[in-house]
Design a protein around this motif. Sequence first.
Motif, PDB file in Angstrom:
ATOM      1  N   SER A   1      -4.353 111.651  38.920  1.00 30.22           N
ATOM      2  CA  SER A   1      -4.178 111.843  40.355  1.00 30.22           C
ATOM      3  C   SER A   1      -2.991 110.989  40.789  1.00 30.22           C
ATOM      4  CB  SER A   1      -5.441 111.423  41.095  1.00 30.22           C
ATOM      5  OG  SER A   1      -5.240 111.573  42.477  1.00 30.22           O
ATOM      6  N   HIS A   2      -1.972 111.642  41.281  1.00 32.57           N
ATOM      7  CA  HIS A   2      -0.769 110.952  41.761  1.00 32.57           C
ATOM      8  C   HIS A   2      -0.974 110.629  43.241  1.00 32.57           C
ATOM      9  CE1 HIS A   2       3.245 109.804  42.564  1.00 32.57           C
ATOM     10  NE2 HIS A   2       3.741 110.985  42.889  1.00 32.57           N
ATOM     11  N   CYS A   3      -0.851 109.349  43.583  1.00 25.21           N
ATOM     12  CA  CYS A   3      -1.148 108.904  44.951  1.00 25.21           C
ATOM     13  C   CYS A   3       0.085 108.224  45.546  1.00 25.21           C
ATOM     14  CB  CYS A   3      -2.330 107.926  44.933  1.00 25.21           C
ATOM     15  SG  CYS A   3      -3.814 108.588  44.148  1.00 25.21           S
ATOM     16  N   PRO A   4       1.119 108.983  45.886  1.00 23.35           N
ATOM     17  CA  PRO A   4       2.395 108.354  46.255  1.00 23.35           C
ATOM     18  C   PRO A   4       2.358 107.565  47.553  1.00 23.35           C
ATOM     19  CG  PRO A   4       2.475 110.732  46.622  1.00 23.35           C
ATOM     20  CD  PRO A   4       1.195 110.450  45.900  1.00 23.35           C
ATOM     21  N   THR A   5       1.563 107.983  48.549  1.00 23.62           N
ATOM     22  CA  THR A   5       1.535 107.206  49.801  1.00 23.62           C
ATOM     23  C   THR A   5       0.928 105.838  49.538  1.00 23.62           C
ATOM     24  OG1 THR A   5      -0.539 108.328  50.364  1.00 23.62           O
ATOM     25  CG2 THR A   5       1.450 109.147  51.428  1.00 23.62           C
ATOM     26  N   SER A   6      -0.131 105.803  48.748  1.00 24.70           N
ATOM     27  CA  SER A   6      -0.781 104.545  48.411  1.00 24.70           C
ATOM     28  C   SER A   6       0.133 103.674  47.552  1.00 24.70           C
ATOM     29  CB  SER A   6      -2.086 104.837  47.668  1.00 24.70           C
ATOM     30  OG  SER A   6      -2.600 103.673  47.079  1.00 24.70           O
ATOM     31  N   ASN A   7       0.806 104.300  46.595  1.00 21.28           N
ATOM     32  CA  ASN A   7       1.658 103.524  45.679  1.00 21.28           C
ATOM     33  C   ASN A   7       2.773 102.806  46.429  1.00 21.28           C
ATOM     34  OD1 ASN A   7       0.033 104.568  43.700  1.00 21.28           O
ATOM     35  ND2 ASN A   7       1.512 106.079  42.977  1.00 21.28           N
ATOM     36  N   LEU A   8       3.240 103.407  47.518  1.00 22.90           N
ATOM     37  CA  LEU A   8       4.259 102.750  48.341  1.00 22.90           C
ATOM     38  C   LEU A   8       3.613 101.738  49.277  1.00 22.90           C
ATOM     39  CD1 LEU A   8       6.427 105.885  49.212  1.00 22.90           C
ATOM     40  CD2 LEU A   8       6.973 104.082  47.573  1.00 22.90           C
ATOM     41  N   PHE A   9       2.497 102.134  49.876  1.00 24.54           N
ATOM     42  CA  PHE A   9       1.851 101.285  50.889  1.00 24.54           C
ATOM     43  C   PHE A   9       1.388  99.948  50.299  1.00 24.54           C
ATOM     44  CE2 PHE A   9      -1.666  99.927  53.607  1.00 24.54           C
ATOM     45  CZ  PHE A   9      -1.083 100.049  54.858  1.00 24.54           C
TER      46      PHE A   9
ATOM     47  N   GLY B   1      -8.370 104.164  51.591  1.00 23.02           N
ATOM     48  CA  GLY B   1      -7.464 103.518  52.467  1.00 23.02           C
ATOM     49  C   GLY B   1      -6.253 102.877  51.822  1.00 23.02           C
ATOM     50  N   GLY B   2      -6.026 102.994  50.466  1.00 20.17           N
ATOM     51  CA  GLY B   2      -4.767 102.513  49.904  1.00 20.17           C
ATOM     52  C   GLY B   2      -3.618 103.307  50.503  1.00 20.17           C
ATOM     53  N   GLY B   3      -3.833 104.612  50.685  1.00 19.78           N
ATOM     54  CA  GLY B   3      -2.900 105.442  51.445  1.00 19.78           C
ATOM     55  C   GLY B   3      -3.360 105.438  52.885  1.00 19.78           C
TER      56      GLY B   3
ATOM     57  N   PHE C   1       0.137 116.796  53.805  1.00 19.72           N
ATOM     58  CA  PHE C   1       1.570 116.988  54.070  1.00 19.72           C
ATOM     59  C   PHE C   1       2.318 115.677  53.792  1.00 19.72           C
ATOM     60  CE2 PHE C   1      -0.898 119.735  56.895  1.00 19.72           C
ATOM     61  CZ  PHE C   1      -0.440 120.977  56.481  1.00 19.72           C
ATOM     62  N   GLU C   2       1.746 114.593  54.292  1.00 20.92           N
ATOM     63  CA  GLU C   2       2.338 113.269  54.071  1.00 20.92           C
ATOM     64  C   GLU C   2       2.357 112.937  52.572  1.00 20.92           C
ATOM     65  OE1 GLU C   2       3.276 111.270  56.844  1.00 20.92           O
ATOM     66  OE2 GLU C   2       4.147 109.906  55.371  1.00 20.92           O
ATOM     67  N   VAL C   3       1.287 113.306  51.891  1.00 20.36           N
ATOM     68  CA  VAL C   3       1.221 113.015  50.446  1.00 20.36           C
ATOM     69  C   VAL C   3       2.259 113.862  49.697  1.00 20.36           C
ATOM     70  CG1 VAL C   3      -0.250 113.093  48.393  1.00 20.36           C
ATOM     71  CG2 VAL C   3      -1.196 112.279  50.566  1.00 20.36           C
ATOM     72  N   MET C   4       2.381 115.143  50.061  1.00 14.68           N
ATOM     73  CA  MET C   4       3.368 115.998  49.378  1.00 14.68           C
ATOM     74  C   MET C   4       4.783 115.464  49.599  1.00 14.68           C
ATOM     75  SD  MET C   4       2.121 119.973  49.772  1.00 14.68           S
ATOM     76  CE  MET C   4       1.463 119.986  51.425  1.00 14.68           C
TER      77      MET C   4
ATOM     78  N   SER D   1       5.710 112.473  50.360  1.00 19.02           N
ATOM     79  CA  SER D   1       5.876 111.175  49.683  1.00 19.02           C
ATOM     80  C   SER D   1       6.069 111.351  48.184  1.00 19.02           C
ATOM     81  CB  SER D   1       4.665 110.284  49.951  1.00 19.02           C
ATOM     82  OG  SER D   1       4.566 110.026  51.325  1.00 19.02           O
ATOM     83  N   ALA D   2       5.454 112.382  47.606  1.00 15.78           N
ATOM     84  CA  ALA D   2       5.672 112.664  46.179  1.00 15.78           C
ATOM     85  C   ALA D   2       7.143 113.014  45.954  1.00 15.78           C
ATOM     86  CB  ALA D   2       4.770 113.805  45.708  1.00 15.78           C
ATOM     87  N   ILE D   3       7.700 113.780  46.875  1.00 12.69           N
ATOM     88  CA  ILE D   3       9.120 114.161  46.752  1.00 12.69           C
ATOM     89  C   ILE D   3      10.016 112.933  46.966  1.00 12.69           C
ATOM     90  CG2 ILE D   3      10.970 115.525  47.809  1.00 12.69           C
ATOM     91  CD1 ILE D   3       8.823 117.695  48.377  1.00 12.69           C
ATOM     92  N   TYR D   4       9.748 112.158  48.012  1.00 14.43           N
ATOM     93  CA  TYR D   4      10.574 110.966  48.280  1.00 14.43           C
ATOM     94  C   TYR D   4      10.506 109.970  47.117  1.00 14.43           C
ATOM     95  CZ  TYR D   4      10.819 112.256  53.300  1.00 14.43           C
ATOM     96  OH  TYR D   4      11.053 112.881  54.500  1.00 14.43           O
ATOM     97  N   THR D   5       9.304 109.787  46.577  1.00 12.45           N
ATOM     98  CA  THR D   5       9.145 108.833  45.470  1.00 12.45           C
ATOM     99  C   THR D   5       9.979 109.265  44.274  1.00 12.45           C
ATOM    100  OG1 THR D   5       6.929 108.172  46.134  1.00 12.45           O
ATOM    101  CG2 THR D   5       7.474 107.870  43.826  1.00 12.45           C
ATOM    102  N   HIS D   6       9.909 110.550  43.973  1.00 12.78           N
ATOM    103  CA  HIS D   6      10.681 111.054  42.840  1.00 12.78           C
ATOM    104  C   HIS D   6      12.177 110.868  43.099  1.00 12.78           C
ATOM    105  CE1 HIS D   6      11.701 113.452  39.377  1.00 12.78           C
ATOM    106  NE2 HIS D   6      12.546 114.121  40.142  1.00 12.78           N
ATOM    107  N   THR D   7      12.602 111.132  44.328  1.00 11.59           N
ATOM    108  CA  THR D   7      14.021 110.970  44.682  1.00 11.59           C
ATOM    109  C   THR D   7      14.440 109.506  44.518  1.00 11.59           C
ATOM    110  OG1 THR D   7      13.721 112.730  46.284  1.00 11.59           O
ATOM    111  CG2 THR D   7      15.712 111.402  46.506  1.00 11.59           C
ATOM    112  N   ALA D   8      13.601 108.593  44.984  1.00  9.69           N
ATOM    113  CA  ALA D   8      13.923 107.164  44.869  1.00  9.69           C
ATOM    114  C   ALA D   8      14.030 106.749  43.400  1.00  9.69           C
ATOM    115  CB  ALA D   8      12.854 106.338  45.578  1.00  9.69           C
TER     116      ALA D   8
END
Length: 445
Positions: free
Chosen positions: A286-294, A319-321, A327-330, A332-339
Amino acid sequence: MHLQPVRLFRGYIVNPAAEDRYALYTDGGLAVDANGIILDVGAYHEMRRQHPGAAIIDCSDRLILPGFIDTHTHLPQFGAVALYGKELPEWLNEHIFPAERQFTPEAADTQCPIFFHSLLAFGVTTAAIYCAVRKDSTHVAFQWAERTGIRAIIGKVMMDRNAPDFLLENTSDSLRAGEELCREWHGAANGRLLYAFTPRFAPTCSRALMKGVSDLAGRYGAYIQTHLAENRAEIQWVRDLFPEMRSYTEVYFGVGLLGPKTLLAHAIHVGADERRLLAETQSCLSHCPTSNLFLKSGLMPLRELMNSRLRIGLGSDVGGGPTLSPFEVMRSAIYTHTARRMLHDVDGGDISPATALYLATLGGAAALGLDNKIGSLVRGKEADFVVVNPRRLSPLPTDKWMDLSSDTLLSRMIFLGDDRVVEQTYVRGALCHDRHSNENIGRQR
Ligand code: GUN
Ligand code: ZN
């Protein structure tokens, strides 16, 4: 009982088919039988001919998509979202363990309907959910999942060491409580509710507990969900607790926790050997990009893990994310990959909006081993879908959305979408959320 006739939903159907591919019917028809099973999908006029007696539900100025799948979230943490600052270990101690302590059956009875309605309002039709340690509160969560109509995989958290006394359990009591919940709920509501044994993560679980979970999950055909390699300090903690094991992934492998019904959240810091072990055991991520950044945990190597042929879904990790919004998670997955690509010069191309949508739907279904049932709109699958209003995605009210390309619509939906664009949410053909009649229930952005 009065059975509904076949219903034919008319709309602009976007249907994920593979990682980088979706099918499109700009004037589409989705025929659903009285049991909520998809009879047919195709061009509207063709569907109309095939199902002449169907009741027409006109969504012709709306998008119809498969429901979103949240492969990792924590119900008792819903009230403790968006508390920014700390990394995982301190955040757990300061905010999360106290919140989980308060998750009594009475608290669960208040929070569960809000939580489930919020998921449905965001178009989430399936979620894999951690409760807290209490069996009675987990039971309440299942009852509310049953009542609200959502599809859910739920488990009580298990911890028998290295946690505050107020959340600690004795190993055999924990296993017994998990087994009792599994016997009662795994497969309930005609298969809509499923059980996941939920050992929190290696630092708070003894070997005996994890081995016991492996036995029980195998015996009942239930899921296992846990966390893997999220935070650097956590990984060092695992090294200290299991000095003889070569990696965090190997700790789980050694106690029999890995396999096709095991869902591992995060997997940010995993080496090549660990990837191989995850792929060989067909474990799912499970990829959790909002949490991984937060929580400042790191940037997950999504492209490399996808290229390792691992099944991967997206998770809000509330609540990690900070939000349940898919929508926010999708995005963030794109932004994370871009970063990551900017920082590390990673090969392998972009993660496109179509790929993000795939991960949030069919990819998530595959990660849960449910892609024969849900995740896309295909004959014989269960009718879990959302109706989205694309007018809300145009910055200019004069835009004619029908003139836009489907790629533009998808991009707009992912980068601008929130719960206001989701008009209806159906699970197994049953209307579980209608924005116009549920305006005040469980709103969270
Ligand atoms: N690792 C162990 N427990 C948790 C949790 O509740 N949230 C997150 N994000 N990671 C964890
Ligand atoms: Zn989590």
